[in-house]
Motif scaffolding. Structure first.
Motif, PDB file in Angstrom:
ATOM      1  N   LEU A   1       3.276 -14.177   2.912  1.00  0.00           N
ATOM      2  CA  LEU A   1       3.699 -12.921   3.547  1.00  0.00           C
ATOM      3  C   LEU A   1       2.512 -12.023   3.876  1.00  0.00           C
ATOM      4  O   LEU A   1       2.528 -11.320   4.904  1.00  0.00           O
ATOM      5  CB  LEU A   1       4.694 -12.191   2.648  1.00  0.00           C
ATOM      6  CG  LEU A   1       6.002 -12.939   2.363  1.00  0.00           C
ATOM      7  CD1 LEU A   1       6.928 -12.081   1.498  1.00  0.00           C
ATOM      8  CD2 LEU A   1       6.708 -13.327   3.656  1.00  0.00           C
TER       9      LEU A   1
ATOM     10  N   LEU B   1       9.373  -3.390   4.788  1.00  0.00           N
ATOM     11  CA  LEU B   1       9.364  -4.685   4.114  1.00  0.00           C
ATOM     12  C   LEU B   1      10.052  -4.536   2.761  1.00  0.00           C
ATOM     13  O   LEU B   1       9.759  -3.619   1.999  1.00  0.00           O
ATOM     14  CB  LEU B   1       7.931  -5.174   3.913  1.00  0.00           C
ATOM     15  CG  LEU B   1       7.799  -6.599   3.377  1.00  0.00           C
ATOM     16  CD1 LEU B   1       8.255  -7.610   4.428  1.00  0.00           C
ATOM     17  CD2 LEU B   1       6.368  -6.883   2.950  1.00  0.00           C
TER      18      LEU B   1
ATOM     19  N   ASP C   1       2.309  -1.205   4.012  1.00  0.00           N
ATOM     20  CA  ASP C   1       2.869  -2.555   3.946  1.00  0.00           C
ATOM     21  C   ASP C   1       2.327  -3.323   2.744  1.00  0.00           C
ATOM     22  O   ASP C   1       3.018  -4.193   2.206  1.00  0.00           O
ATOM     23  CB  ASP C   1       2.580  -3.316   5.237  1.00  0.00           C
ATOM     24  CG  ASP C   1       3.489  -2.898   6.397  1.00  0.00           C
ATOM     25  OD1 ASP C   1       4.496  -2.208   6.136  1.00  0.00           O
ATOM     26  OD2 ASP C   1       3.185  -3.258   7.552  1.00  0.00           O
TER      27      ASP C   1
ATOM     28  N   LEU D   1       4.784  -4.886   0.016  1.00  0.00           N
ATOM     29  CA  LEU D   1       4.673  -6.288  -0.379  1.00  0.00           C
ATOM     30  C   LEU D   1       4.520  -6.403  -1.891  1.00  0.00           C
ATOM     31  O   LEU D   1       5.104  -7.300  -2.514  1.00  0.00           O
ATOM     32  CB  LEU D   1       3.485  -6.943   0.330  1.00  0.00           C
ATOM     33  CG  LEU D   1       3.214  -8.405  -0.042  1.00  0.00           C
ATOM     34  CD1 LEU D   1       4.430  -9.285   0.229  1.00  0.00           C
ATOM     35  CD2 LEU D   1       1.986  -8.933   0.721  1.00  0.00           C
TER      36      LEU D   1
END
Length: 424
Positions: free
Chosen positions: A122, A139, A197, A201
């Motif tokens: 990812l 996300l 992000d 994550l």
């Protein structure tokens, strides 16, 4: 796979896609299993007629433009769209697998080495997104599908061009999902950077390996308070020792203290290689592991997710929900974004350490999916035969589609399942 027959009021085709069944729904729209003229399965997202207005069309058009811009093997591919149609629709690659949230809920957490493999996959995918001048901004476990060819990222409905001065988000609005939101994003700091992000994550990987989020509380407001408070550390209980340095860095309160996505990939590789395994081997094991667990059914109790009542906004704060309170995402469905848009009062957006402006601001939280009535049954078309036109709908093209093997199997499963439940 949670697929139900079309309802009588559902369209039977959108653009060149024939609709075969329902695979998910939310406050903003419905997701259908579709099939192209060439037999390619697709997830077709449609905005509900009741919420179609100029703003929703504009947001939908932005999502379409984003999907046209990005590409990569870990991104669900764009297949077609029409934001100007009476019912705006968007078709993306259909990924035949559950999202990460559902997988963990049903089968339990991932082993640490497979979590590291997921992190490397990812992080590399997000690096490609960032290289194209975009941030995902939403996300979360529900936006990662575990398909037969590995994980894929979906739902770029809140993605933003990092260099763009044009945005559908007002200057004092907060957009995202609170439990996976970076502190600066929750505090309304702009412009956002790639670090948001990275944090998201990290929150996703924490959930994958432990089953909980960095900050959890009884109300959305309390989650916002915990996220934006620099004195409250994320909950890293249950994290394996080998992943602790990685997740500690990714979930750092300050954006500058988080690693880059390249560094995340390198640290994930180190965890895998310390086990005497190569990264390619770990990736294959991750895909095989999730596929094997699906074949063997649930291994962990699927506890229901409680619904948290929305508290009354305080201090004049206006809250506009752009989707539901995050329903469980069916396999293969790009969910209609269940995030919220928060308007923070005041002349300027607060800094990450200044959370009072968010006081009393509720946000979307997971809710149980609605039960579908069994009585709403629809006769299924025979393979190779398109349903007849329904009064009030546009006349369909006079041609016949050859259904793919997957579509025929899906239709057969639907007929078998609903025949077994029929009261007669």
């Amino acid at each position: 796979m949670q697929i139900t027959p079309l309802n009588p009021e559902d369209p039977v085709a959108l653009g060149d896609f024939e609709l075969l069944g329902r695979i998910g729904q939310g406050g903003m729209g419905q997701v259908f299993l579709g099939e192209s003229l060439g037999g390619e399965p697709a997830a077709v997202k449609v905005i509900k007629p009741s919420v179609v207005d100029s703003e929703s069309r504009q947001r939908f058009a932005q999502e379409i433009e984003v999907l046209k811009t990005i590409w990569g093997p870990r991104i669900a591919a764009f297949l077609g769209a029409d934001a100007e149609a009476e019912q705006p629709w968007l078709a993306t690659e259909y990924v035949d697998g559950p999202d990460l949230a559902k997988h963990v809920k049903t089968h339990g957490t991932l082993p640490s080495v497979l979590t590291a493999a997921l992190g490397a996959i990812l992080a590399e995918a997000l690096s490609g997104v960032h290289a194209q001048g975009l941030l995902h901004r939403d996300l979360k476990p529900a936006n990662v599908l575990l398909g037969p060819n590995g994980p894929k990222i979906i739902d770029f409905g809140l993605a933003a061009f990092t260099e763009s001065s044009v945005s559908l988000t007002a200057p004092h609005q907060v957009v995202g999902t609170p439990v996976c939101m970076a502190p600066e994003q929750a505090a309304g700091v702009k412009p956002l950077t790639a670090a948001v992000d990275v944090y998201a994550l990290g929150a996703l990987l924490l959930f994958a390996v432990t089953g909980h989020h960095p900050h959890e509380a009884a109300t959305p407001y309390m989650v916002f308070h915990l996220v934006t408070d620099p004195g409250t550390a994320p909950d890293l209980s249950g994290v394996p020792e080998e992943l602790l340095p990685l997740l500690t860095g990714m979930l750092a309160h300050g954006a500058a203290d988080r690693p880059s996505l390249t560094e995340v990939v390198q640290q994930c590789r180190s965890v895998i290689e310390a086990r005497g395994m190569k990264i390619a081997q770990a990736r294959r094991r991750l895909t095989a592991h999730t596929a094997e667990q699906r074949r063997h059914g649930p291994t962990a109790p699927a506890d229901s997710v409680p619904t948290v009542a929305r508290p009354a906004p305080a201090n004049g704060t206006r809250v506009t929900e752009t989707g539901p309170a995050e329903p469980e995402t069916p396999a293969g469905a790009p969910p209609v974004s269940p995030t919220v848009v928060e308007t923070v009062p005041g002349p300027a957006a607060p800094q990450a350490h200044d959370s009072p402006a968010l006081s009393g601001t509720p946000a979307a939280v997971p809710a149980e999916p609605r039960d579908r009535p069994r009585g709403d049954r629809r006769e299924q078309p025979q393979p190779g035969h398109r349903p007849s036109a329904v009064p009030g709908r546009p006349k369909e093209p006079a041609h016949t589609l050859r259904h793919s093997v997957q579509a025929r199997r899906t239709a057969e499963r639907l007929r078998t399942a609903y025949a077994a439940k029929a009261p007669f």
